[in-house]
Design a protein around this motif. Structure first.
Motif, PDB file in Angstrom:
ATOM      1  N   LEU A  45      38.439  14.221  26.526  1.00  0.00           N
ATOM      2  CA  LEU A  45      38.730  15.132  27.627  1.00  0.00           C
ATOM      3  C   LEU A  45      38.950  16.541  27.088  1.00  0.00           C
ATOM      4  O   LEU A  45      39.511  16.736  26.006  1.00  0.00           O
ATOM      5  N   GLY A  46      38.518  17.518  27.854  1.00  0.00           N
ATOM      6  CA  GLY A  46      38.740  18.912  27.502  1.00  0.00           C
ATOM      7  C   GLY A  46      39.388  19.656  28.652  1.00  0.00           C
ATOM      8  O   GLY A  46      39.282  19.271  29.817  1.00  0.00           O
ATOM      9  N   VAL A  47      40.107  20.736  28.359  1.00  0.00           N
ATOM     10  CA  VAL A  47      40.814  21.533  29.364  1.00  0.00           C
ATOM     11  C   VAL A  47      40.221  22.932  29.410  1.00  0.00           C
ATOM     12  O   VAL A  47      40.034  23.581  28.371  1.00  0.00           O
ATOM     13  N   SER A  48      39.919  23.386  30.608  1.00  0.00           N
ATOM     14  CA  SER A  48      39.480  24.766  30.792  1.00  0.00           C
ATOM     15  C   SER A  48      40.727  25.626  30.918  1.00  0.00           C
ATOM     16  O   SER A  48      41.286  25.814  32.010  1.00  0.00           O
ATOM     17  N   TYR A  49      41.244  26.110  29.758  1.00  0.00           N
ATOM     18  CA  TYR A  49      42.515  26.838  29.727  1.00  0.00           C
ATOM     19  C   TYR A  49      42.497  28.058  30.641  1.00  0.00           C
ATOM     20  O   TYR A  49      43.506  28.395  31.277  1.00  0.00           O
ATOM     21  N   GLY A  50      41.357  28.729  30.720  1.00  0.00           N
ATOM     22  CA  GLY A  50      41.305  29.927  31.549  1.00  0.00           C
ATOM     23  C   GLY A  50      41.573  29.631  33.004  1.00  0.00           C
ATOM     24  O   GLY A  50      42.123  30.469  33.739  1.00  0.00           O
ATOM     25  N   ASN A  51      41.195  28.438  33.476  1.00  0.00           N
ATOM     26  CA  ASN A  51      41.380  28.101  34.885  1.00  0.00           C
ATOM     27  C   ASN A  51      42.834  27.772  35.223  1.00  0.00           C
ATOM     28  O   ASN A  51      43.177  27.603  36.397  1.00  0.00           O
ATOM     29  N   VAL A  73      47.687  17.341  31.958  1.00  0.00           N
ATOM     30  CA  VAL A  73      47.133  18.354  32.862  1.00  0.00           C
ATOM     31  C   VAL A  73      46.318  17.686  33.954  1.00  0.00           C
ATOM     32  O   VAL A  73      46.341  18.089  35.121  1.00  0.00           O
ATOM     33  N   GLN A  74      45.583  16.648  33.586  1.00  0.00           N
ATOM     34  CA  GLN A  74      44.721  15.970  34.554  1.00  0.00           C
ATOM     35  C   GLN A  74      45.527  15.393  35.717  1.00  0.00           C
ATOM     36  O   GLN A  74      45.043  15.363  36.855  1.00  0.00           O
ATOM     37  N   ALA A  75      46.780  14.967  35.429  1.00  0.00           N
ATOM     38  CA  ALA A  75      47.611  14.393  36.489  1.00  0.00           C
ATOM     39  C   ALA A  75      48.010  15.441  37.521  1.00  0.00           C
ATOM     40  O   ALA A  75      48.239  15.117  38.694  1.00  0.00           O
ATOM     41  N   PRO A 124      43.538  18.091  38.039  1.00  0.00           N
ATOM     42  CA  PRO A 124      42.317  17.424  37.555  1.00  0.00           C
ATOM     43  C   PRO A 124      41.096  18.344  37.555  1.00  0.00           C
ATOM     44  O   PRO A 124      40.116  18.102  36.874  1.00  0.00           O
ATOM     45  N   GLU A 125      41.189  19.431  38.347  1.00  0.00           N
ATOM     46  CA  GLU A 125      40.043  20.344  38.457  1.00  0.00           C
ATOM     47  C   GLU A 125      39.738  21.069  37.152  1.00  0.00           C
ATOM     48  O   GLU A 125      38.621  21.560  36.962  1.00  0.00           O
ATOM     49  N   VAL A 126      40.739  21.185  36.241  1.00  0.00           N
ATOM     50  CA  VAL A 126      40.513  21.938  35.000  1.00  0.00           C
ATOM     51  C   VAL A 126      40.270  21.020  33.813  1.00  0.00           C
ATOM     52  O   VAL A 126      40.180  21.499  32.672  1.00  0.00           O
ATOM     53  N   VAL A 127      40.167  19.715  34.056  1.00  0.00           N
ATOM     54  CA  VAL A 127      39.950  18.744  32.978  1.00  0.00           C
ATOM     55  C   VAL A 127      38.561  18.128  33.150  1.00  0.00           C
ATOM     56  O   VAL A 127      38.190  17.712  34.263  1.00  0.00           O
ATOM     57  N   SER A 128      37.820  18.076  32.075  1.00  0.00           N
ATOM     58  CA  SER A 128      36.452  17.524  32.120  1.00  0.00           C
ATOM     59  C   SER A 128      36.228  16.622  30.921  1.00  0.00           C
ATOM     60  O   SER A 128      36.795  16.839  29.837  1.00  0.00           O
ATOM     61  N   ALA A 129      35.411  15.610  31.134  1.00  0.00           N
ATOM     62  CA  ALA A 129      34.981  14.759  30.018  1.00  0.00           C
ATOM     63  C   ALA A 129      33.961  15.539  29.205  1.00  0.00           C
ATOM     64  O   ALA A 129      33.037  16.166  29.753  1.00  0.00           O
ATOM     65  N   MET A 130      34.095  15.517  27.887  1.00  0.00           N
ATOM     66  CA  MET A 130      33.243  16.321  27.024  1.00  0.00           C
ATOM     67  C   MET A 130      32.009  15.564  26.531  1.00  0.00           C
ATOM     68  O   MET A 130      31.209  16.103  25.777  1.00  0.00           O
ATOM     69  N   GLY A 131      31.848  14.307  26.930  1.00  0.00           N
ATOM     70  CA  GLY A 131      30.685  13.540  26.529  1.00  0.00           C
ATOM     71  C   GLY A 131      30.824  13.004  25.122  1.00  0.00           C
ATOM     72  O   GLY A 131      31.882  13.082  24.488  1.00  0.00           O
TER      73      GLY A 131
END
Length: 421
Positions: A384-390, A366-368, A371-378
């Motif tokens: 990496l996490g995905v904001s499925y709603g977005n 998804v990030q490829a 990238p706007e809906v993928v975030s590092a979760m710390g």
């Protein structure tokens, strides 16, 4: 006073071995001279102006009648005969200071005469004036210009200690190992005391109705000055916190800190919740199976996070802010269908929860594309996490693009089928 002489009367009856008439009379005359010097005191006119006293004033009653405080020099002792006396009275309104004669090194046993006082002084005829007697003032009030020392007790209905600058009361334990007390009595029975102990500590002591010692409610250590209460004090009716009823290490300071153990709220009601602001209550409780629930309203309105990391909105929805007024630089997604087609929808099992099949996407894939809906979760591994709603936005645009292509294809088909007929 010079020694009086006796007449030798001789041996009776002839007395031929006694003093002659001339010798006897000579002794009598000498005795008269001695006694004449010890004659009854006479008074001189009261002194209203300061002057130095002289040997001529010795054997006299001298009255001071000054309107203000004055200093009067005494006669030089060496100008007077031994054992001569001087009676001084202060009839004025202020104290009279007694000083030595100018140029002399005499010592005087009394520094001042307070108003109304009388003093009888005698001299050694060399360098000293001593106090034979001292009369009290002409009222019930007494003043001591020096140090008042009492080896026994002092009883008074009231004690007033005053000084121009710094009045001081001394209770001197000359043994350096005993007590020094100021005691407060009720009808002769001690009830309280301020005490210097044998260890030189300062105690506020309490006694019972019989005068028996009870305890020291407050003590100060001589070595450190630290005060200690034997009873827990109250302030405005409130009991103070101390090490007996409060352990500071067990409490979180207002500036923050770290809990070293579990924090438990006893129930999922208002009594066990955390008040957030003035209008809402946040409840965190175990909803069963190790889950955590946050209730926002009625019993059926809550969010849960279960033991495997799933989040659930019970009788509610996760809502993201999406108002146009909150956004800028708005552009439509380019090539949405190609981007969506590059993604895989997959079934999978989490390594942390094997045997439980789940569905979703792969964050790196998804990030490829988005990238706007993928975030590092710390965390340590920075997963990496995905904001499925977005992903709804790209899917909408992909459906629209697919719909356009489908419409175009249908038109071509219709046209071809029409030509064939």
């Amino acid at each position: 006073m010079a020694t009086l002489q006796k007449v030798n009367l001789g041996t009776p009856p002839t007395a031929v071995d006694g003093d002659t008439s001339r010798v006897a009379n000579t002794k009598v005359n000498a005795n008269v001279d001695v006694l004449a010097k010890q004659a009854t005191l006479t008074s001189i006119a009261p002194l209203t102006a300061v002057r130095a006293l002289t040997a001529a004033d010795v054997g006299q009653r001298v009255t001071f009648s000054f309107t203000g405080a004055q200093t009067v020099p005494l006669p030089q002792a060496s100008t007077c005969a031994a054992d001569q006396i001087l009676l001084l009275r202060n009839a004025g309104a202020a104290a009279v200071t007694l000083s030595k004669a100018t140029g002399s090194s005499d010592t005087i046993g009394l520094s001042k005469l307070n108003p109304g006082e009388t003093a009888l002084l005698d001299t050694d005829g060399t360098s000293k004036w001593s106090v034979l007697m001292r009369g009290r003032s002409n009222s019930d009030n007494e003043s001591v210009n020096g140090i008042l020392t009492a080896s026994g007790g002092i009883t008074a209905n009231g004690v007033v200690i005053s000084a121009y600058a710094s009045p001081i009361v001394y209770l001197n334990d000359t043994s350096a190992s005993g007590f020094a007390d100021v005691r407060f009595q009720s009808n002769g029975t001690t009830r309280w005391s301020l005490q210097k102990s044998t260890a030189n500590n300062f105690n506020f002591s309490r006694f019972d109705a019989t005068g028996a010692f009870l305890d020291n409610p407050l003590s100060f250590a001589a070595a450190t000055g630290v005060g200690a209460f034997t009873q827990r004090p109250t302030f405005a009716g409130n009991t103070a916190w101390d090490s007996g009823n409060l352990t500071p290490a067990n409490y979180m300071p207002k500036t923050g800190g770290t809990f070293t153990g579990a924090v438990t709220f006893p129930q999922s009601t208002a009594a066990g919740g955390l008040l957030i602001g003035t209008g809402g209550v946040l409840y965190l409780y175990d909803g069963g199976s190790g889950s955590i629930a946050m209730r926002t309203g009625g019993v059926s309105k809550f969010f849960t996070f279960d033991a495997v990391g799933n989040g659930n909105a019970v009788n509610g929805s996760w809502i993201n802010g999406s108002d146009a007024r909150l956004k800028s630089e708005i552009v439509e997604i380019d090539s949405p269908l190609d981007r969506i087609l590059a993604l895989r929808g997959v079934f999978y099992e989490l390594k942390s929860n094997p045997g439980v099949r789940q569905v979703g996407v792969i964050a790196q894939e998804v990030q490829a594309q988005f990238p706007e809906v993928v975030s590092a979760m710390g965390g340590e591994d920075d997963y990496l996490g995905v904001s499925y709603g977005n992903l709804v936005g790209p899917l909408i645009e992909a459906v629209k693009e697919l719909s356009s292509k489908l419409d175009a294809a249908n038109k071509r088909i219709d046209k071809l089928e029409g030509g064939a007929s």
